[in-house]
Design a protein around this motif. Structure first.
Motif, PDB file in Angstrom:
ATOM      1  N   TRP A  14       0.824  -1.209   0.000  1.00 32.42           N
ATOM      2  CA  TRP A  14       0.000   0.000   0.000  1.00 32.42           C
ATOM      3  C   TRP A  14       0.860   1.263   0.000  1.00 32.42           C
ATOM      4  CZ3 TRP A  14      -4.442  -0.996  -1.746  1.00 32.42           C
ATOM      5  CH2 TRP A  14      -5.088  -2.193  -1.437  1.00 32.42           C
ATOM      6  N   ILE A  15       2.006   1.201   0.666  1.00 36.89           N
ATOM      7  CA  ILE A  15       2.924   2.350   0.638  1.00 36.89           C
ATOM      8  C   ILE A  15       3.438   2.564  -0.780  1.00 36.89           C
ATOM      9  CG2 ILE A  15       5.189   3.163   1.418  1.00 36.89           C
ATOM     10  CD1 ILE A  15       4.556   1.878   4.130  1.00 36.89           C
ATOM     11  N   SER A  16       3.738   1.484  -1.477  1.00 35.29           N
ATOM     12  CA  SER A  16       4.182   1.592  -2.868  1.00 35.29           C
ATOM     13  C   SER A  16       3.106   2.243  -3.728  1.00 35.29           C
ATOM     14  CB  SER A  16       4.535   0.212  -3.413  1.00 35.29           C
ATOM     15  OG  SER A  16       4.855   0.287  -4.771  1.00 35.29           O
ATOM     16  N   GLY A  17       1.857   1.851  -3.521  1.00 34.90           N
ATOM     17  CA  GLY A  17       0.757   2.451  -4.275  1.00 34.90           C
ATOM     18  C   GLY A  17       0.587   3.926  -3.971  1.00 34.90           C
ATOM     19  N   LEU A  18       0.685   4.279  -2.692  1.00 36.69           N
ATOM     20  CA  LEU A  18       0.557   5.681  -2.288  1.00 36.69           C
ATOM     21  C   LEU A  18       1.696   6.529  -2.851  1.00 36.69           C
ATOM     22  CD1 LEU A  18      -0.984   7.779  -0.599  1.00 36.69           C
ATOM     23  CD2 LEU A  18       0.506   7.170   1.310  1.00 36.69           C
ATOM     24  N   VAL A  19       2.909   6.014  -2.776  1.00 38.91           N
ATOM     25  CA  VAL A  19       4.062   6.728  -3.347  1.00 38.91           C
ATOM     26  C   VAL A  19       3.891   6.851  -4.854  1.00 38.91           C
ATOM     27  CG1 VAL A  19       6.552   6.589  -3.755  1.00 38.91           C
ATOM     28  CG2 VAL A  19       5.634   6.145  -1.483  1.00 38.91           C
ATOM     29  N   GLY A  20       3.377   5.806  -5.499  1.00 40.68           N
ATOM     30  CA  GLY A  20       3.128   5.851  -6.938  1.00 40.68           C
ATOM     31  C   GLY A  20       2.117   6.915  -7.316  1.00 40.68           C
ATOM     32  N   ILE A  21       1.062   7.044  -6.528  1.00 34.58           N
ATOM     33  CA  ILE A  21       0.061   8.088  -6.786  1.00 34.58           C
ATOM     34  C   ILE A  21       0.676   9.470  -6.639  1.00 34.58           C
ATOM     35  CG2 ILE A  21      -2.061   9.140  -5.872  1.00 34.58           C
ATOM     36  CD1 ILE A  21      -3.013   6.272  -5.268  1.00 34.58           C
ATOM     37  N   ILE A  22       1.470   9.659  -5.585  1.00 33.93           N
ATOM     38  CA  ILE A  22       2.095  10.964  -5.348  1.00 33.93           C
ATOM     39  C   ILE A  22       3.084  11.299  -6.458  1.00 33.93           C
ATOM     40  CG2 ILE A  22       3.660  12.216  -3.803  1.00 33.93           C
ATOM     41  CD1 ILE A  22       2.272  10.695  -1.475  1.00 33.93           C
ATOM     42  N   ILE A  23       3.922  10.342  -6.838  1.00 26.78           N
ATOM     43  CA  ILE A  23       4.917  10.568  -7.894  1.00 26.78           C
ATOM     44  C   ILE A  23       4.215  10.823  -9.227  1.00 26.78           C
ATOM     45  CG2 ILE A  23       6.765   9.463  -9.227  1.00 26.78           C
ATOM     46  CD1 ILE A  23       7.650  10.402  -6.476  1.00 26.78           C
ATOM     47  N   GLY A  24       3.186  10.036  -9.516  1.00 26.62           N
ATOM     48  CA  GLY A  24       2.441  10.229 -10.762  1.00 26.62           C
ATOM     49  C   GLY A  24       1.780  11.597 -10.831  1.00 26.62           C
ATOM     50  N   LEU A  25       1.180  12.024  -9.715  1.00 28.74           N
ATOM     51  CA  LEU A  25       0.553  13.345  -9.686  1.00 28.74           C
ATOM     52  C   LEU A  25       1.585  14.462  -9.774  1.00 28.74           C
ATOM     53  CD1 LEU A  25      -2.310  12.918  -7.070  1.00 28.74           C
ATOM     54  CD2 LEU A  25      -2.509  13.195  -9.549  1.00 28.74           C
ATOM     55  N   LEU A  26       2.751  14.239  -9.195  1.00 23.85           N
ATOM     56  CA  LEU A  26       3.825  15.236  -9.283  1.00 23.85           C
ATOM     57  C   LEU A  26       4.233  15.469 -10.732  1.00 23.85           C
ATOM     58  CD1 LEU A  26       5.779  16.963  -7.534  1.00 23.85           C
ATOM     59  CD2 LEU A  26       7.352  15.045  -7.630  1.00 23.85           C
ATOM     60  N   GLY A  27       4.165  14.427 -11.547  1.00 27.77           N
ATOM     61  CA  GLY A  27       4.480  14.582 -12.959  1.00 27.77           C
ATOM     62  C   GLY A  27       3.286  15.015 -13.793  1.00 27.77           C
ATOM     63  N   LEU A  28       2.083  14.585 -13.410  1.00 29.72           N
ATOM     64  CA  LEU A  28       0.896  14.841 -14.221  1.00 29.72           C
ATOM     65  C   LEU A  28       0.320  16.244 -14.040  1.00 29.72           C
ATOM     66  CD1 LEU A  28      -1.202  13.577 -16.161  1.00 29.72           C
ATOM     67  CD2 LEU A  28      -2.501  12.937 -14.134  1.00 29.72           C
ATOM     68  N   LEU A  29       0.274  16.725 -12.815  1.00 29.57           N
ATOM     69  CA  LEU A  29      -0.377  18.018 -12.554  1.00 29.57           C
ATOM     70  C   LEU A  29       0.217  19.184 -13.348  1.00 29.57           C
ATOM     71  CD1 LEU A  29      -1.228  17.811  -8.750  1.00 29.57           C
ATOM     72  CD2 LEU A  29      -2.770  17.638 -10.697  1.00 29.57           C
ATOM     73  N   PRO A  30       1.536  19.333 -13.432  1.00 26.00           N
ATOM     74  CA  PRO A  30       2.059  20.448 -14.237  1.00 26.00           C
ATOM     75  C   PRO A  30       1.748  20.301 -15.728  1.00 26.00           C
ATOM     76  CG  PRO A  30       3.775  19.599 -12.802  1.00 26.00           C
ATOM     77  CD  PRO A  30       2.614  18.672 -12.704  1.00 26.00           C
ATOM     78  N   MET A  31       1.588  19.072 -16.186  1.00 27.13           N
ATOM     79  CA  MET A  31       1.344  18.867 -17.614  1.00 27.13           C
ATOM     80  C   MET A  31      -0.097  19.176 -18.011  1.00 27.13           C
ATOM     81  SD  MET A  31       3.712  15.637 -18.539  1.00 27.13           S
ATOM     82  CE  MET A  31       3.513  15.920 -20.283  1.00 27.13           C
ATOM     83  N   ILE A  32      -1.029  19.071 -17.055  1.00 34.03           N
ATOM     84  CA  ILE A  32      -2.422  19.377 -17.386  1.00 34.03           C
ATOM     85  C   ILE A  32      -2.835  20.770 -16.928  1.00 34.03           C
ATOM     86  CG2 ILE A  32      -3.145  16.971 -17.465  1.00 34.03           C
ATOM     87  CD1 ILE A  32      -4.341  17.307 -14.686  1.00 34.03           C
ATOM     88  N   GLY A  33      -1.890  21.522 -16.384  1.00 31.85           N
ATOM     89  CA  GLY A  33      -2.152  22.916 -16.074  1.00 31.85           C
ATOM     90  C   GLY A  33      -2.474  23.217 -14.624  1.00 31.85           C
ATOM     91  N   TYR A  34      -2.436  22.229 -13.754  1.00 31.29           N
ATOM     92  CA  TYR A  34      -2.680  22.447 -12.333  1.00 31.29           C
ATOM     93  C   TYR A  34      -1.365  22.461 -11.587  1.00 31.29           C
ATOM     94  CZ  TYR A  34      -7.538  21.482 -13.365  1.00 31.29           C
ATOM     95  OH  TYR A  34      -8.804  21.523 -13.882  1.00 31.29           O
TER      96      TYR A  34
END
Length: 117
Positions: free
Chosen positions: A7-27
């Motif tokens: 579950w920690i791996s999943g949570l870290v994956g969500i955080i890392i993914g959002l860290l890369g995704l949010l700037p690309m979609i304008g947030y």
């Protein structure tokens, strides 16, 4: 049975993914202003964590672990390449690091379930 590390791996994956995704979609305007040096080290640290997870996946005889291992090695190379003394120019922009972070985040989320197969 799912363990806490999964579950920690999943949570870290969500955080890392959002860290890369949010700037690309304008947030996340503050994330757009991060220097490539900070993003580079986030890529390296996330790659090291993915490498550890890939070893667990491989020892469980899971083919996904080899893909995770390959992604982790590529991410480490992309992150560490600009630190070499003969590498004097910035080859990678924030966009490249954001894409790598998204891929790492996806593979960390996959590792949540793949470590238990």
């Amino acid at each position: 049975m799912m363990q806490v590390r999964d579950w920690i791996s999943g949570l870290v994956g969500i955080i890392i993914g959002l860290l890369g995704l949010l700037p690309m979609i304008g947030y996340g305007a503050f994330l757009k202003d991060l220097s490539p040096n900070i993003l580079r080290w986030v890529v390296v640290v996330a790659g090291a964590y993915l490498l550890i997870n890939s070893f667990i996946e491989i020892t469980n005889s899971n083919i996904i672990g080899w893909w995770s291992f390959g992604i982790a090695v590529i991410a480490a190379i992309l992150g560490l390449l600009p630190t070499l003394p003969w590498f004097k120019f910035e080859l990678f922009s924030n966009t490249v690091y954001n894409v790598v972070l998204i891929v790492e985040g996806v593979f960390l989320m996959i590792a949540t379930f793949a470590m238990e197969l």
